[in-house]
Scaffold this motif. Structure first.
Motif, PDB file in Angstrom:
ATOM      1  N   GLN A 176       7.959 -17.771 -14.463  1.00  0.00           N
ATOM      2  CA  GLN A 176       7.393 -19.104 -14.602  1.00  0.00           C
ATOM      3  C   GLN A 176       7.774 -19.772 -15.924  1.00  0.00           C
ATOM      4  O   GLN A 176       7.357 -20.900 -16.178  1.00  0.00           O
ATOM      5  CB  GLN A 176       5.865 -19.030 -14.492  1.00  0.00           C
ATOM      6  N   LEU A 177       8.550 -19.076 -16.740  1.00  0.00           N
ATOM      7  CA  LEU A 177       8.861 -19.556 -18.081  1.00  0.00           C
ATOM      8  C   LEU A 177      10.360 -19.799 -18.214  1.00  0.00           C
ATOM      9  O   LEU A 177      11.163 -18.869 -18.087  1.00  0.00           O
ATOM     10  CB  LEU A 177       8.400 -18.531 -19.122  1.00  0.00           C
ATOM     11  N   SER A 178      10.740 -21.036 -18.493  1.00  0.00           N
ATOM     12  CA  SER A 178      12.157 -21.371 -18.562  1.00  0.00           C
ATOM     13  C   SER A 178      12.857 -20.676 -19.724  1.00  0.00           C
ATOM     14  O   SER A 178      14.071 -20.448 -19.672  1.00  0.00           O
ATOM     15  CB  SER A 178      12.342 -22.885 -18.668  1.00  0.00           C
ATOM     16  N   ASP A 179      12.135 -20.310 -20.781  1.00  0.00           N
ATOM     17  CA  ASP A 179      12.757 -19.595 -21.890  1.00  0.00           C
ATOM     18  C   ASP A 179      13.346 -18.258 -21.435  1.00  0.00           C
ATOM     19  O   ASP A 179      14.321 -17.773 -22.017  1.00  0.00           O
ATOM     20  CB  ASP A 179      11.741 -19.334 -23.004  1.00  0.00           C
ATOM     21  N   LEU A 180      12.763 -17.671 -20.400  1.00  0.00           N
ATOM     22  CA  LEU A 180      13.224 -16.378 -19.902  1.00  0.00           C
ATOM     23  C   LEU A 180      14.020 -16.497 -18.601  1.00  0.00           C
ATOM     24  O   LEU A 180      15.024 -15.817 -18.414  1.00  0.00           O
ATOM     25  CB  LEU A 180      12.029 -15.452 -19.670  1.00  0.00           C
ATOM     26  N   SER A 181      13.557 -17.370 -17.710  1.00  0.00           N
ATOM     27  CA  SER A 181      14.149 -17.470 -16.383  1.00  0.00           C
ATOM     28  C   SER A 181      15.166 -18.591 -16.262  1.00  0.00           C
ATOM     29  O   SER A 181      15.935 -18.638 -15.304  1.00  0.00           O
ATOM     30  CB  SER A 181      13.038 -17.669 -15.342  1.00  0.00           C
ATOM     31  N   GLY A 182      15.157 -19.516 -17.222  1.00  0.00           N
ATOM     32  CA  GLY A 182      16.093 -20.632 -17.151  1.00  0.00           C
ATOM     33  C   GLY A 182      15.744 -21.591 -16.034  1.00  0.00           C
ATOM     34  O   GLY A 182      14.575 -21.933 -15.842  1.00  0.00           O
ATOM     35  N   ILE A 183      16.729 -21.991 -15.261  1.00  0.00           N
ATOM     36  CA  ILE A 183      16.517 -22.998 -14.216  1.00  0.00           C
ATOM     37  C   ILE A 183      16.049 -22.391 -12.895  1.00  0.00           C
ATOM     38  O   ILE A 183      15.837 -23.117 -11.921  1.00  0.00           O
ATOM     39  CB  ILE A 183      17.795 -23.816 -13.967  1.00  0.00           C
ATOM     40  N   GLN A 184      15.876 -21.078 -12.841  1.00  0.00           N
ATOM     41  CA  GLN A 184      15.505 -20.440 -11.572  1.00  0.00           C
ATOM     42  C   GLN A 184      14.094 -20.846 -11.145  1.00  0.00           C
ATOM     43  O   GLN A 184      13.188 -20.940 -11.969  1.00  0.00           O
ATOM     44  CB  GLN A 184      15.608 -18.924 -11.693  1.00  0.00           C
ATOM     45  N   ILE A 185      13.910 -21.076  -9.849  1.00  0.00           N
ATOM     46  CA  ILE A 185      12.614 -21.487  -9.288  1.00  0.00           C
ATOM     47  C   ILE A 185      12.299 -20.601  -8.088  1.00  0.00           C
ATOM     48  O   ILE A 185      13.045 -20.611  -7.095  1.00  0.00           O
ATOM     49  CB  ILE A 185      12.631 -22.954  -8.808  1.00  0.00           C
ATOM     50  N   LEU A 186      11.226 -19.803  -8.198  1.00  0.00           N
ATOM     51  CA  LEU A 186      10.758 -19.029  -7.053  1.00  0.00           C
ATOM     52  C   LEU A 186      11.935 -18.318  -6.376  1.00  0.00           C
ATOM     53  O   LEU A 186      12.745 -17.701  -7.055  1.00  0.00           O
ATOM     54  CB  LEU A 186       9.995 -19.954  -6.093  1.00  0.00           C
ATOM     55  N   THR A 187      12.027 -18.391  -5.045  1.00  0.00           N
ATOM     56  CA  THR A 187      13.117 -17.737  -4.319  1.00  0.00           C
ATOM     57  C   THR A 187      14.224 -18.714  -3.931  1.00  0.00           C
ATOM     58  O   THR A 187      15.044 -18.417  -3.054  1.00  0.00           O
ATOM     59  CB  THR A 187      12.580 -17.052  -3.047  1.00  0.00           C
ATOM     60  N   LEU A 188      14.263 -19.869  -4.583  1.00  0.00           N
ATOM     61  CA  LEU A 188      15.281 -20.875  -4.263  1.00  0.00           C
ATOM     62  C   LEU A 188      16.693 -20.318  -4.398  1.00  0.00           C
ATOM     63  O   LEU A 188      17.529 -20.485  -3.497  1.00  0.00           O
ATOM     64  CB  LEU A 188      15.099 -22.092  -5.175  1.00  0.00           C
ATOM     65  N   GLY A 189      16.994 -19.668  -5.510  1.00  0.00           N
ATOM     66  CA  GLY A 189      18.338 -19.134  -5.707  1.00  0.00           C
ATOM     67  C   GLY A 189      18.682 -18.048  -4.709  1.00  0.00           C
ATOM     68  O   GLY A 189      19.819 -17.966  -4.219  1.00  0.00           O
ATOM     69  N   ILE A 190      17.707 -17.199  -4.397  1.00  0.00           N
ATOM     70  CA  ILE A 190      17.930 -16.114  -3.441  1.00  0.00           C
ATOM     71  C   ILE A 190      18.338 -16.663  -2.084  1.00  0.00           C
ATOM     72  O   ILE A 190      19.355 -16.265  -1.501  1.00  0.00           O
ATOM     73  CB  ILE A 190      16.656 -15.250  -3.302  1.00  0.00           C
ATOM     74  N   TYR A 191      17.541 -17.604  -1.557  1.00  0.00           N
ATOM     75  CA  TYR A 191      17.829 -18.104  -0.218  1.00  0.00           C
ATOM     76  C   TYR A 191      19.020 -19.049  -0.199  1.00  0.00           C
ATOM     77  O   TYR A 191      19.713 -19.160   0.825  1.00  0.00           O
ATOM     78  CB  TYR A 191      16.583 -18.742   0.392  1.00  0.00           C
ATOM     79  N   THR A 192      19.303 -19.706  -1.309  1.00  0.00           N
ATOM     80  CA  THR A 192      20.541 -20.484  -1.386  1.00  0.00           C
ATOM     81  C   THR A 192      21.741 -19.561  -1.258  1.00  0.00           C
ATOM     82  O   THR A 192      22.700 -19.857  -0.552  1.00  0.00           O
ATOM     83  CB  THR A 192      20.604 -21.264  -2.708  1.00  0.00           C
ATOM     84  N   GLU A 193      21.686 -18.432  -1.959  1.00  0.00           N
ATOM     85  CA  GLU A 193      22.761 -17.438  -1.839  1.00  0.00           C
ATOM     86  C   GLU A 193      22.939 -16.995  -0.394  1.00  0.00           C
ATOM     87  O   GLU A 193      24.060 -16.966   0.138  1.00  0.00           O
ATOM     88  CB  GLU A 193      22.447 -16.228  -2.720  1.00  0.00           C
ATOM     89  N   VAL A 194      21.834 -16.649   0.273  1.00  0.00           N
ATOM     90  CA  VAL A 194      21.902 -16.145   1.643  1.00  0.00           C
ATOM     91  C   VAL A 194      22.418 -17.221   2.595  1.00  0.00           C
ATOM     92  O   VAL A 194      23.330 -16.976   3.398  1.00  0.00           O
ATOM     93  CB  VAL A 194      20.514 -15.646   2.092  1.00  0.00           C
ATOM     94  N   LEU A 195      21.855 -18.422   2.524  1.00  0.00           N
ATOM     95  CA  LEU A 195      22.225 -19.464   3.472  1.00  0.00           C
ATOM     96  C   LEU A 195      23.665 -19.914   3.283  1.00  0.00           C
ATOM     97  O   LEU A 195      24.356 -20.222   4.265  1.00  0.00           O
ATOM     98  CB  LEU A 195      21.274 -20.654   3.342  1.00  0.00           C
ATOM     99  N   GLN A 196      24.134 -19.976   2.033  1.00  0.00           N
ATOM    100  CA  GLN A 196      25.528 -20.371   1.839  1.00  0.00           C
ATOM    101  C   GLN A 196      26.488 -19.290   2.332  1.00  0.00           C
ATOM    102  O   GLN A 196      27.595 -19.593   2.771  1.00  0.00           O
ATOM    103  CB  GLN A 196      25.786 -20.709   0.369  1.00  0.00           C
TER     104      GLN A 196
END
Length: 343
Positions: A176-196
């Motif tokens: 939940q902290l951009s200082d550690l996670s950056g631009i990542q949001i929930l499982t958005l990146g995970i499912y973007t990877e899978v769907l693409q």
């Protein structure tokens, strides 16, 4: 030990839960793999990890020492995304193969640095930990779509909901902290990877999101607790993708792909794949054993290190860039409240 099983010495940077529960069992199952060095948030925690999981390894204080050590062939990065770019580039510059935990990086510029570094050192194996979501049935999904099982796909719906962040008294999670996670949001990146991987590239997005609980134990939360994304694929498919960490009694993570001749659905929690023709019912489809992909991440990476002619593990850094660009575009779309092209 055969000639293809020469010793591979691994240095681990960031020995957290995913390394303990998923990567260490896989690495331990490969003949000739040695954990030689470990660094963690503190020397004490690195020593504790070594005692429990790798008694042959030594704890080191600085990750730079590990990533440049003559006793390390592979740098295995298990830290938060904000450290991935610097560590990866440093390790490659010192001749190390690099496996990094997902998500790829904290930002697109950081991911781009990693990608460019991997191109400069093509003899070194690089890879990102893949999303396990849909791994079992993904090849069958792609085959059914290619065979026209639902005609021409035109629309999809994905939801990924949970209530992990619903308790306002719970401390802020690092995701939940951009200082550690950056631009990542929930499982958005995970499912973007899978769907693409299944459907091709996303080329445009619109998005709305919100931080429901802006402060946790005095820590300001700056990553949305939920986000709703409208996306367009290069193929013309229009997608609605809904993500939430504050949804009580949430349904399972599930995808529906709607086409001119029917519907395909995939339950990511149970790997239940269902197919229905227009006018008929959705019915479960058995995933043939020979098409089921299992978790062989560690084995595949080490095989590529040992044998330059072996397949390179995926996702590679180029594929990581593809989902990083989409996540970045989602942030731009939330800020502008307008459609944003994925660049």
């Amino acid at each position: 030990m055969t000639s293809t099983e020469q010793p591979i010495r691994i240095g681990i940077i960031g020995a957290g839960g995913i390394v303990k529960t998923r990567h260490m069992p896989g690495l331990r199952a490969i003949p000739g793999v040695q954990i030689t060095q470990v660094t963690n948030r503190s020397v004490a925690s690195a020593e504790a990890f070594c005692r429990e999981f790798a008694p042959e390894a030594k704890a080191v204080a600085r990750w730079e020492e590990l990533a440049s050590s003559d006793e390390v062939d592979v740098v295995w990065i298990g830290t938060h995304p904000y450290m991935h770019a610097e560590m990866t580039c440093y390790a490659l510059q010192h001749g190390k193969h690099v496996f990094t935990q997902a998500r790829m990086a904290a930002s697109v510029p950081g991911a781009n640095q990693m990608w460019e570094a991997s191109i400069r050192y093509p003899e070194l194996v690089t890879a990102i930990c893949p999303a396990p979501h849909g791994m079992k049935g993904g090849e069958l999904v792609k085959r059914l779509l290619a065979e026209g099982a639902i005609g021409t796909p035109h629309q999809l719906l994905l939801h990924s909901f949970n209530d992990a962040w619903l308790d306002p008294q719970a401390p802020a999670h690092w995701r939940q902290l951009s200082d550690l996670s950056g631009i990542q949001i929930l499982t958005l990146g995970i499912y973007t990877e899978v769907l693409q991987h299944w459907l091709g590239h996303i080329v445009e997005v619109e998005a709305r999101g919100n931080v429901v609980i802006p402060e946790r134990a005095g820590v300001e939360v700056d990553i949305p607790d939920f986000v709703n994304v409208m996306a367009k694929f290069r193929s013309g498919i229009e997608a609605t993708m809904l993500f939430s960490g504050v949804a009580a009694h949430a349904p399972t993570d599930k995808l529906w792909i709607f086409g001119s001749e029917g519907t395909l659905s995939y339950d990511f929690n149970t790997d239940d794949l269902q197919l229905g023709k227009r006018g008929g019912k959705l019915e479960s489809v058995e995933i043939p054993t020979e098409m089921q992909r299992s978790w062989t991440v560690e084995r595949d990476f080490i095989a590529a290190v040992r044998n330059p002619s072996a397949p390179r593990p995926r996702p590679d850094f180029g594929e990581g860039m593809n989902y990083m660009r989409v996540v970045h575009a989602v942030w731009e779309a939330m800020e502008s409240q307008a459609a944003v092209k994925v660049r």
